[in-house]
Design a protein around this motif. Structure first.
Motif, short mmCIF file in Angstrom:
data_model
loop_
_atom_site.label_atom_id
_atom_site.label_comp_id
_atom_site.label_asym_id
_atom_site.label_seq_id
_atom_site.Cartn_x
_atom_site.Cartn_y
_atom_site.Cartn_z
N ASN A 208 46.83 -55.64 -80.79
CA ASN A 208 45.42 -55.34 -81.02
C ASN A 208 45.18 -55.06 -82.51
O ASN A 208 46.08 -54.57 -83.21
CB ASN A 208 45.00 -54.12 -80.20
CG ASN A 208 45.04 -54.38 -78.71
OD1 ASN A 208 44.59 -55.43 -78.26
ND2 ASN A 208 45.56 -53.43 -77.95
N GLU A 209 43.99 -55.39 -82.96
CA GLU A 209 43.63 -55.07 -84.34
C GLU A 209 43.59 -53.55 -84.51
O GLU A 209 42.86 -52.86 -83.81
CB GLU A 209 42.28 -55.68 -84.69
CG GLU A 209 42.30 -57.17 -84.92
CD GLU A 209 40.96 -57.69 -85.42
OE1 GLU A 209 39.97 -56.93 -85.30
OE2 GLU A 209 40.89 -58.83 -85.89
N GLN A 210 44.36 -53.04 -85.45
CA GLN A 210 44.42 -51.61 -85.68
C GLN A 210 44.97 -51.34 -87.08
O GLN A 210 45.56 -52.22 -87.71
CB GLN A 210 45.31 -50.93 -84.63
CG GLN A 210 46.70 -51.52 -84.55
CD GLN A 210 47.54 -50.91 -83.47
OE1 GLN A 210 47.73 -49.69 -83.44
NE2 GLN A 210 48.04 -51.73 -82.56
N HIS B 242 43.27 -61.36 -70.15
CA HIS B 242 43.65 -60.69 -71.39
C HIS B 242 43.00 -61.34 -72.60
O HIS B 242 42.86 -60.69 -73.64
CB HIS B 242 45.18 -60.70 -71.55
CG HIS B 242 45.87 -59.84 -70.54
ND1 HIS B 242 47.22 -59.95 -70.26
CD2 HIS B 242 45.41 -58.87 -69.72
CE1 HIS B 242 47.56 -59.08 -69.33
NE2 HIS B 242 46.47 -58.42 -68.98
N TYR C 15 44.38 -66.32 -81.00
CA TYR C 15 43.71 -65.08 -81.36
C TYR C 15 42.39 -65.04 -80.60
O TYR C 15 41.61 -65.99 -80.65
CB TYR C 15 43.45 -64.99 -82.86
CG TYR C 15 42.68 -63.78 -83.29
CD1 TYR C 15 43.32 -62.56 -83.53
CD2 TYR C 15 41.29 -63.83 -83.44
CE1 TYR C 15 42.60 -61.44 -83.92
CE2 TYR C 15 40.57 -62.71 -83.83
CZ TYR C 15 41.23 -61.52 -84.07
OH TYR C 15 40.52 -60.41 -84.44
N ASN D 70 39.22 -62.19 -79.39
CA ASN D 70 38.54 -60.91 -79.19
C ASN D 70 39.37 -59.73 -79.75
O ASN D 70 39.57 -58.72 -79.09
CB ASN D 70 38.26 -60.69 -77.70
CG ASN D 70 37.20 -59.63 -77.46
OD1 ASN D 70 36.34 -59.42 -78.30
ND2 ASN D 70 37.26 -58.98 -76.32
N GLY D 71 39.86 -59.89 -80.99
CA GLY D 71 40.59 -58.80 -81.62
C GLY D 71 42.03 -58.67 -81.17
O GLY D 71 42.67 -57.65 -81.47
N LYS D 72 42.55 -59.65 -80.48
CA LYS D 72 43.93 -59.61 -80.00
C LYS D 72 44.68 -60.84 -80.48
O LYS D 72 44.17 -61.96 -80.41
CB LYS D 72 43.97 -59.57 -78.46
CG LYS D 72 43.28 -58.36 -77.85
CD LYS D 72 43.29 -58.44 -76.34
CE LYS D 72 42.53 -57.28 -75.71
NZ LYS D 72 42.48 -57.41 -74.22
#
Length: 297
Positions: free
Chosen positions: A285-287, A67, A262, A264-266
């Motif tokens: 997740n980045e959003q 993950h 943190y 890979n964008g998580k």
């Protein structure tokens, strides 16, 4: 009478300068091959150590290492701080061995029976490690591969030295004289490399679990994370305070979460009441529609 053609024999003379250049080139190529092999082995050990350490740490916390989506560079760089002490010990041992190698060989060369006795280290050292770790069984996990690796190195070296120094006059009539060939050296090197990876893997697992235990022990001292969201993220766990607003851009607020890492964008968050028997890890997740705030408790 037949005419037999005369064979022309040509001889070429090589100048000492050309021969010297070829010799220097061969030495440089050999040196480059040795350095390249050692650098490749070191890079492989660093990657394997970091991979195994991260896997043990994340599994202790309650999620899979995949993950994280960590890159090769991150796996290798993450293993460097944990390997400083083992690398210092290994470098010191190698330096001491290089300085005392000539003395050791002068001492062991006229004593083939002692060399043969030391060649049993592959069996003696693991048995000794087992006896020493019986009062502390948790150390057996590392003592077994470490003793096997050390024993294999000692056995291979003394066995090669015995085969090289044992004179034919000391061998009984009718018995076969053992010779240490290049194939035997390659096989021994392969066994030692495999044992090294085994030892490094066990050490990485131990350090990974220890790092996770230290992180959880100091969880209260970690900064707190507040998550604002447009929609319900269902970050429900003991110790997490959830608030719902009827108006505004962000309708939900989650307080009390603890950041783990943190990658890979998580963002990986732990519940403040994390327990080993009931692990709760949240992955965001980045959003759009999410805002993160950090603060100290």
């Amino acid at each position: 009478m037949s005419n037999v053609p005369a064979q022309e024999v040509t001889t070429s003379e090589t100048s000492p300068g050309a021969a010297s250049d070829r010799g220097t080139g061969a030495v440089l190529w050999r040196l480059a091959a040795v350095i390249g092999a050692e650098v490749t082995l070191l890079a492989a050990l660093l990657y394997y150590f970091g991979l195994t350490r991260n896997q043990a740490e994340t599994e202790y916390l309650g999620f899979f290492r995949s993950h994280l989506s960590a890159s090769v560079q991150r796996e290798m760089l993450g293993s460097v701080p944990a390997l400083i002490t083992p690398l210092l010990i290994l470098t010191t041992a190698t330096l001491v061995w290089q300085l005392s190698r000539a003395t050791a060989e002068r001492f062991l060369t006229p004593r083939p029976r002692l060399c043969l006795s030391l060649a049993t280290a592959l069996v003696v050292l693991p048995l000794s490690a087992w006896a020493l770790t019986r009062p502390v069984p948790q150390w057996w996990e590392l003592a077994l591969p470490l003793s096997l690796t050390t024993g294999a190195i000692i056995s291979c070296y003394t066995g090669r030295l015995w085969a090289r120094t044992c004179s034919p006059s000391r061998i009984r009539k009718g018995s076969h004289q053992f010779t240490w060939t290049a194939s035997a050296s390659m096989a021994a090197a392969g066994v030692v490399v495999v044992l090294m990876f085994w030892t490094m893997g066990v050490l990485a697992s131990i350090q990974g679990r220890s790092a996770a235990e230290d992180f959880v022990a100091g969880l209260e001292d970690q900064p707190s994370v507040t998550v604002f969201s447009k929609k319900d993220l269902r970050l429900n766990a003991a110790g997490v305070r959830v608030a719902h607003y009827d108006s505004g851009y962000y309708r939900y607020r989650y307080q009390g979460l603890k950041p783990y890492t943190y990658s890979n964008g998580k963002l990986f968050l732990l519940a403040p009441t994390w327990r080993y028997d009931s692990p709760r890890v949240f992955v965001l997740n980045e959003q759009e529609g999410i805002r993160i705030e950090y603060g100290w408790p």
